[in-house]
Write an enzyme that holds these catalytic residues in place. Structure first.
Site, mmCIF file in Angstrom:
data_model
loop_
_atom_site.group_PDB
_atom_site.id
_atom_site.type_symbol
_atom_site.label_atom_id
_atom_site.label_comp_id
_atom_site.label_asym_id
_atom_site.label_seq_id
_atom_site.Cartn_x
_atom_site.Cartn_y
_atom_site.Cartn_z
ATOM 1 N N GLU A 118 0.813 -1.169 0.057
ATOM 2 C CA GLU A 118 -0.144 -0.059 -0.169
ATOM 3 C C GLU A 118 0.865 1.311 -0.003
ATOM 4 O O GLU A 118 0.596 2.034 0.910
ATOM 5 C CB GLU A 118 -0.822 -0.073 1.127
ATOM 6 N N GLU A 132 -5.401 -8.563 0.315
ATOM 7 C CA GLU A 132 -5.999 -8.257 1.522
ATOM 8 C C GLU A 132 -7.572 -7.937 1.257
ATOM 9 O O GLU A 132 -7.657 -7.500 0.359
ATOM 10 C CB GLU A 132 -5.362 -7.085 2.259
HETATM 11 N N1 LIG Z 1 -7.374 -0.586 8.112
HETATM 12 N N2 LIG Z 1 -7.160 -1.477 7.909
HETATM 13 C C1 LIG Z 1 -6.891 -3.049 7.854
HETATM 14 C C2 LIG Z 1 -5.793 -3.361 7.057
HETATM 15 C C3 LIG Z 1 -4.344 -2.814 7.821
HETATM 16 O O1 LIG Z 1 -4.521 -3.701 9.175
HETATM 17 C C4 LIG Z 1 -3.326 -3.453 6.957
HETATM 18 O O2 LIG Z 1 -2.111 -3.395 7.525
HETATM 19 C C5 LIG Z 1 -3.090 -2.452 5.683
HETATM 20 O O3 LIG Z 1 -2.256 -3.176 4.729
HETATM 21 C C6 LIG Z 1 -4.515 -2.160 5.135
HETATM 22 O O4 LIG Z 1 -5.298 -1.435 5.597
HETATM 23 C C7 LIG Z 1 -5.868 -2.364 5.730
#
Ligand SMILES: N#[N+]C[C@@H]1[C@@H](O)[C@H](O)[C@@H](O)[C@@H]2O[C@H]12
Length: 444
Positions: A165, A351
């Site tokens: 991300e 995810e």
């Molecule tokens: N908020 N939320 C849950 C989840 C987060 O926990 C992850 O680390 C990220 O990659 C993505 O944002 C999604």
């Protein structure tokens, strides 16, 4: 109706180092920007942090056993850069390297494919002290780190994700300021985004040069944007929303250029990063797959008083504990759009999942909302595969409840409930259901 999946479909779960490992000051691990950020009062709900988290560093065998019992084919986790190279560059921390050796070997012993994310937001603080992602040198430190990880684990890890991300790394961390390092400077965010993408390209180049047997990609969080009406203004608002959320990263990675319309929009109020000649060629290095993190959509309309002239609406419907609309159709639409606009590349849902309030009664957690969220999204994924998308796997976020960044431990995304007082793991209803989905390779 039964939705069948391909025989080689990789069902899995996902986690990230800072969110589950704990052992923040153990065995030579260096400080990360999230250690620093979470220890500053006010940055995280209830001033919580990842010092202990799910204590996965000490409990990884128990957690791999859960994965085995669930029957997952793959497990996506991230390596903590400061755990293996405490200063971000130079000296290796062998105890940190050994932790991931042991984890990878345990997964393989249980017949589970490791999918490794190199960067899931926990930059070594030592590199932040030199400017972090706003310093172009960090792209070389990342390539050095990647090369070390390929060398250490490339014989056993066959799926690598360079970044998780980049949108969040850049905009949440450098423009909005709710993530580490907590900056509020849009020009810095654009520079960070460029350097993160450039570091991705440099890591892919190293991977190819090493001639490793395996595949490499990147994970983008993508949010399909829908106009509230077919008016020209609302259609334009959706285009800009799509540009900010999605095309600012998809276009460089797949087309080797930033989207012109967004360069104009951002250029009215922020500094567009200087791009050196080889940058875009590196950034658009050929990758083997795209990881997609999908949670929800954006429904937008034109509002001249809103940022970029885009107002995000909150339509009627079901919402998760993150206040995100439950919108499974968005997953289908997104997958078809990626194939249409960016090419017929292998895709993984790296995810997808939902936070809902969980209630424990007699060690049972009847999380039917989470189960239904997943069921509806799995069905849309199956429809996308039916309609020609090369979706190769699906990683539920998350294996277990964990440190939800600025929300601390207040939001539970796990299939497995974690009692943070005792570190007990409890199977939720959704976990037992997911085990059956995997065993049947279908959703009924
Ligand atoms: N908020 N939320 C849950 C989840 C987060 O926990 C992850 O680390 C990220 O990659 C993505 O944002 C999604």
């Amino acid at each position: 109706m039964v939705h069948k999946f391909p025989d080689d479909f990789v069902w899995g779960t996902a986690t990230a180092a800072y969110q589950i490992e704990g052992a923040a000051n153990e065995d030579g691990r260096g400080e990360s920007i999230w250690d620093r950020f979470s220890h500053i009062p006010g940055n995280v709900w209830n001033n919580q942090n990842g010092d202990v988290a799910c204590d996965h560093y000490h409990r990884y065998k128990e957690d791999v056993q859960i994965l085995k019992e669930m029957g997952v084919k793959g497990y996506r986790f991230s390596i903590s850069w400061p755990r293996v190279i405490p200063d971000g560059t130079g000296k290796i921390n062998q105890k940190g390297v050994d932790f991931y050796n042991n984890l990878i070997d345990e997964l393989l012993r249980q017949g589970i494919q490791p999918f490794v994310t190199l960067y899931h937001w926990d930059l070594p603080q030592a590199l932040q002290d030199r400017g972090g992602w706003t310093n172009r040198d960090t792209t070389d430190y990342f390539a050095e780190y990647a090369q070390q990880m390929f060398k250490q684990y490339g014989d056993r890890v066959k799926h690598w994700i360079t970044h998780n991300e980049p949108w969040c790394t850049s905009f949440l961390g450098h423009a909005i300021g709710v993530h580490a390092p907590g900056l509020k400077d849009f020009s810095a965010a654009l520079l960070a985004a460029h350097n993160v993408l450039l570091s991705h390209g440099k890591a892919v180049e190293v991977f190819r040069q090493m001639g490793l047997d395996g595949k490499i990609g990147i994970t983008l969080n993508l949010t399909p944007s829908y106009p509230a009406s077919n008016s020209a203004d609302d259609l334009q608002a959706a285009t800009i929303s799509d540009g900010f959320s999605n095309r600012w990263f998809l276009d460089p990675v797949f087309k080797g250029q930033y989207p012109d319309d967004m360069v104009k929009v951002f250029g009215t109020f922020a500094k567009i990063p200087e791009i050196q000649e080889s940058d875009m060629k590196l950034i658009s290095s050929n990758i083997d797959f795209l990881g997609i993190n999908y949670y929800s959509r954006s429904l937008v309309k034109h509002n001249p008083d809103a940022q970029f002239g885009v107002e995000t609406l909150k339509p009627e419907g079901q919402y998760t504990d993150m206040d995100w609309e439950v919108y499974p159709q968005g997953l289908y639409d997104l997958l078809l759009r990626i194939k249409k606009d960016y090419g017929d590349i292998d895709l993984y849902i790296t995810e997808n999942g939902a936070a809902f309030k969980d209630v424990v009664e007699n060690d049972q957690i009847d999380d039917i909302d989470r189960l239904n969220y997943l069921k509806k999204h799995f069905e849309k994924a199956a429809e996308a595969i039916r309609d020609g998308v090369k979706l190769k796997g699906y990683f539920v976020w998350s294996l277990m409840d964990n440190f939800e960044w600025a929300f601390g431990y207040s939001k539970r995304f796990g299939l497995i409930y974690v009692d943070y007082e005792t570190q007990r793991r409890l199977w939720k209803k959704s976990a037992r259901w997911y085990k059956d989905v995997i065993a049947n390779n279908s959703v009924d």
